[in-house]
Design an enzyme around this catalytic site. Structure first.
Site, PDB file in Angstrom:
ATOM      1  N   CYS A 136       8.875   4.318   1.822  1.00 61.14           N
ATOM      2  CA  CYS A 136       7.316   4.569   1.714  1.00 61.14           C
ATOM      3  C   CYS A 136       6.600   3.056   1.722  1.00 61.14           C
ATOM      4  O   CYS A 136       6.779   2.474   0.721  1.00 61.14           O
ATOM      5  CB  CYS A 136       6.914   5.392   0.616  1.00 61.14           C
ATOM      6  N   CYS A 139       3.612   3.058  -0.446  1.00 60.82           N
ATOM      7  CA  CYS A 139       3.886   2.955  -1.807  1.00 60.82           C
ATOM      8  C   CYS A 139       4.321   1.521  -2.287  1.00 60.82           C
ATOM      9  O   CYS A 139       3.887   0.806  -3.230  1.00 60.82           O
ATOM     10  CB  CYS A 139       4.923   3.932  -2.313  1.00 60.82           C
ATOM     11  N   ASP A 140       5.009   0.969  -1.295  1.00 55.63           N
ATOM     12  CA  ASP A 140       5.989  -0.246  -1.702  1.00 55.63           C
ATOM     13  C   ASP A 140       5.634  -1.534  -0.851  1.00 55.63           C
ATOM     14  O   ASP A 140       6.005  -2.570  -1.293  1.00 55.63           O
ATOM     15  CB  ASP A 140       7.447  -0.057  -1.673  1.00 55.63           C
TER      16      ASP A 140
END
Ligand code: NAP
Length: 313
Positions: A136, A139-140
């Site tokens: 992701c 997300c990261d």
């Protein structure tokens, strides 16, 4: 074990398909509940920019997910944050079992639980998940500011996420196993024009290495020449497709060879009153707009099913 009162429809999964089904079911005055184990929004919420949701040329995935959720809340859709462990089909009605032991009986069930990222299955992938290996970018990606990352895949997800990461990282290597992309033309052109992205064609990762601070490099093989090279990198983002989350699908329900569920045009499975929509349903295009359309269709079909059943009882 606590058995709740009978519902007209239980929706399992809170992505675009499930939330749209919830909106339509509430508008049809069905007694409805949507059960989602995580946060509503599904993959849509983990997408950077969505450019093909009609009516918005450009909207962030999280904003679109919020819009879906707020729309559902405006219709007072009950949303329960719990994990569903089984869907038990019955002749008169179905039972939706929760992991906490509670049971929701329902005339109809709409299953909209999508898919999970496919894994490469190479050494280092599992060990270094969360230490530089990710599925992701939204997300990261933040952790890779001005760093080097490797993105694996050649579809819409890999190209879209490589473009997202190019805004953050110093260098993005896009590793694809063939010499042409599966992604749509717009994304292909953008990737080719992005100077921070270097494409490694006909190449596969064979292993991921790490040191004390996390991922440090990958070993890559040219599938034609079989030559190996080591590439220093701080992160590896894998976008090689999704496998269907079909664990809740009742035994005997027809699926294709890849595990996607076959339904009729209403989304109904061979079990009357059990519908499957969104990315878990076998279809040509996995898109937010398609999942939403299938949510609307299944909820309307469920309303018809429930009214016919109650009218005849
Ligand atoms: P996808 O379309 O299935 O593409 C997966 C890519 O990964 C392919 O290029 C495939 O290579 C490669 N791949 C598969 N297994 C591999 C392996 N073991 N090792 C190395 N490479 C591997 O998956 P996706 O990109 O996640 O997209 C899923 C669906 O969502 C698609 O229908 C897509 O159109 C849709 N989607 C749409 C959007 C959008 O509209 N903006 C955004 C994201 C996703 P090959 O090409 O050689 O098979």
């Amino acid at each position: 074990m606590r058995q709740h009162e009978m519902h007209d429809v239980v929706i399992v999964g809170g992505g675009p398909g499930g939330l749209t089904a919830g909106i339509y079911a509430q508008r049809a005055a069905l007694k409805t509940i949507l059960i989602e184990k995580g946060f509503p929004g599904g993959q849509m919420a983990a997408t950077d920019i969505v450019e093909n949701w009609p009516g918005h040329e450009n909207i962030t995935g999280s904003e679109l997910a919020d819009n879906f959720l707020n729309h559902a809340k405006a219709y007072d859709l009950p949303i329960l944050q719990e994990e569903v462990s089984a869907v038990e089909p019955g002749l008169d009605h179905h039972l939706v079992h929760l992991a906490n032991g509670e049971i929701y009986p329902a005339h109809t069930v709409i299953i909209a639980v999508g898919g999970s990222p496919k894994k490469l299955g190479i050494p280092g992938e599992e060990e270094y998940y969360g230490k530089g290996v990710s599925y992701c970018a939204v997300c990261d990606g933040f952790f890779f500011r001005n760093k080097t990352v490797v993105v694996v895949g050649g579809g819409d997800s890999a190209t879209e996420e490589a473009l997202y990461l190019a805004k953050i990282a110093k260098q993005v290597y896009l590793v694809h196993r063939r010499d042409s992309f599966r992604a749509g033309m717009i994304l292909q052109k953008r990737v080719m024009n992005e100077t921070k992205i270097k494409i490694l064609w006909n190449s596969v990762l064979t292993s991921i290495e790490a040191d004390d601070s996390g991922v440090s490099g990958v070993n890559i093989q040219d599938v034609q020449s079989k030559e190996q090279q080591r590439l220093a990198t701080d992160g590896v983002f894998v976008f090689i497709g999704f496998k269907p989350n079909n664990q809740l699908i009742p035994a005997g329900t027809p699926m294709d060879a890849d595990g996607f569920v076959m339904t009729d045009c209403k989304g109904e499975t061979t079990m009357p009153g059990i519908y499957v929509i969104g990315d878990l349903r076998q279809k040509y295009a996995k898109q937010i707009v398609v999942a939403a359309g299938e949510g609307a269709t299944a909820a309307l079909a469920a309303a018809h099913f429930v009214h016919a059943k109650k009218g005849s009882s």
